[in-house]
Write a protein that holds these residues in place. Structure first.
Motif, PDB file in Angstrom:
ATOM      1  N   THR A  31      39.232  45.498  46.196  1.00 48.86           N
ATOM      2  CA  THR A  31      40.656  45.465  45.884  1.00 48.86           C
ATOM      3  C   THR A  31      40.878  44.645  44.613  1.00 48.86           C
TER       4      THR A  31
ATOM      5  N   ASP B 286      43.848  49.149  43.313  1.00 47.53           N
ATOM      6  CA  ASP B 286      44.650  48.230  42.509  1.00 47.53           C
ATOM      7  C   ASP B 286      46.091  48.730  42.522  1.00 47.53           C
ATOM      8  N   ILE B 287      47.023  47.836  42.261  1.00 51.19           N
ATOM      9  CA  ILE B 287      48.429  48.221  42.205  1.00 51.19           C
ATOM     10  C   ILE B 287      48.764  48.876  40.865  1.00 51.19           C
TER      11      ILE B 287
ATOM     12  N   MET C 297      47.458  51.412  45.155  1.00 51.63           N
ATOM     13  CA  MET C 297      48.162  51.142  46.404  1.00 51.63           C
ATOM     14  C   MET C 297      48.456  49.651  46.553  1.00 51.63           C
ATOM     15  N   ASP C 298      49.345  49.367  47.454  1.00 50.96           N
ATOM     16  CA  ASP C 298      49.690  48.016  47.866  1.00 50.96           C
ATOM     17  C   ASP C 298      48.764  47.639  49.017  1.00 50.96           C
TER      18      ASP C 298
ATOM     19  N   ASP D 223      50.217  47.130  52.642  1.00 52.45           N
ATOM     20  CA  ASP D 223      50.974  48.199  53.294  1.00 52.45           C
ATOM     21  C   ASP D 223      50.088  48.889  54.332  1.00 52.45           C
TER      22      ASP D 223
ATOM     23  N   SER E 234      49.309  52.696  53.876  1.00 54.57           N
ATOM     24  CA  SER E 234      48.397  52.956  52.766  1.00 54.57           C
ATOM     25  C   SER E 234      46.964  52.587  53.122  1.00 54.57           C
TER      26      SER E 234
ATOM     27  N   ALA F 265      55.892  37.010  48.260  1.00 61.01           N
ATOM     28  CA  ALA F 265      55.038  38.085  47.740  1.00 61.01           C
ATOM     29  C   ALA F 265      53.579  37.628  47.701  1.00 61.01           C
TER      30      ALA F 265
ATOM     31  N   ARG G 118      52.212  37.575  51.193  1.00 60.70           N
ATOM     32  CA  ARG G 118      51.994  38.929  51.700  1.00 60.70           C
ATOM     33  C   ARG G 118      50.721  39.542  51.129  1.00 60.70           C
ATOM     34  N   VAL G 119      50.538  39.459  49.825  1.00 56.20           N
ATOM     35  CA  VAL G 119      49.383  40.093  49.177  1.00 56.20           C
ATOM     36  C   VAL G 119      48.111  39.262  49.340  1.00 56.20           C
TER      37      VAL G 119
ATOM     38  N   GLY H  72      47.210  40.770  52.963  1.00 50.58           N
ATOM     39  CA  GLY H  72      46.422  41.875  52.399  1.00 50.58           C
ATOM     40  C   GLY H  72      44.974  41.849  52.865  1.00 50.58           C
TER      41      GLY H  72
END
Length: 279
Positions: free
Chosen positions: A12, A37-38, A62-63, A66, A69, A119, A122-123, A127
């Motif tokens: 990732t 990757d975003i 992708m995120d 999520d 995803s 954020a 979350r990531v 993630g």
């Protein structure tokens, strides 16, 4: 030369910096690659370059936090390569999102927006949890797999001015120790890899005044990652490797002594006292 021929690695945050360099290193030893990757544009360009060199590459913008995803990616990876053997949780929102001068103009904790703080949480924390939860069970079923979480040095975890970046990496460090305990004895390992200092990537903008040639270069992450993915590391679980100190020229025992330590600092000893369950 170690080989990952026939193995598939999912990385990732693979489009730039450390993630890109690690992907290039694993491609050189024959791994199939699932790159996430975003940034769709940068990721596509990265995939094209690796394919031009003969790499077997699948990319997905992708995120990583999520769930839908992540589940779709699992299906796609199984369709393309039969599944994922190595998961490198590298994607993160870095402190440069607060300010390009975060090392010199240190934002106070109350100056970081709630939106950015959440954020990062979350990531940078959920993630890796989501991706690991999604891909670990097939690894366990095959009795072989690697989870490698990219965290940071202890002093960076509490460095002023970087908002929730440090605390999030501390949380991932703790989560990595739990992962290592849960997969122990399954044939899957969970370890941590850190650079060992600031790296020459966009996470350290030039406005901070650090000379690029004095920083750790992303390529230094390759050798310890490749070793963690090798059969030689089958019994290595719950360890943190420091890329800056990793010297492939040294005998393995000395190399590990100089460049590794247990995940989450258990050597500090127990800090809490639990009551006995015995009457």
């Amino acid at each position: 030369m170690m080989s990952l021929k026939g193995k598939t690695a999912l990385i990732t945050g693979a489009a730039r910096g450390i993630g890109r360099s690690m992907a290039e290193g694993l491609a050189e030893i024959g791994a199939n690659l699932v790159l996430v990757d975003i940034d769709a544009h940068a990721l596509t360009a990265m995939g094209v370059q690796l394919k031009a060199k003969g790499g077997q590459v699948f990319t997905r913008a992708m995120d990583v936090a999520d769930p839908a995803s992540a589940e779709a990616l699992k299906v796609e990876a199984e369709s393309h390569f039969g599944g994922v053997d190595v998961l490198v949780n590298n994607a993160a929102i870095g402190p440069e999102s607060i300010s390009s001068r975060y090392l010199t103009d240190r934002a106070k904790f109350w100056e970081v927006s709630d939106e950015l703080w959440l954020a990062m949480l979350r990531v940078n924390v959920f993630g890796p949890q989501l991706m690991s939860r999604t891909f670990v069970r097939p690894m366990i079923e095959r009795s072989w797999g690697r989870i490698v979480n990219i965290t940071t040095s202890l002093d960076t975890m509490y460095r002023p001015g970087i908002g929730s970046y440090g605390p999030c990496k501390a949380a991932l460090e703790a989560a990595s120790r739990i992962m290592a305990g849960d997969v122990d004895g399954t044939g899957v390992t969970a370890n941590v890899l850190v650079p060992g200092g600031p790296v020459n990537t966009r996470q350290v903008p030039s406005e901070n005044g650090l000379p690029a040639d004095k920083l750790i270069q992303p390529e230094q992450m390759r050798a310890p990652l490749i070793w963690l993915c090798s059969d030689e590391a089958d019994q290595i679980n719950g360890l943190r490797l420091i890329a800056r100190r990793w010297n492939p020229q040294l005998p393995l025992e000395r190399r590990l002594a100089e460049a590794s330590a247990p995940v989450a600092w258990p050597q500090l000893g127990a800090q809490s006292v639990f009551p006995s369950t015995q009457p």
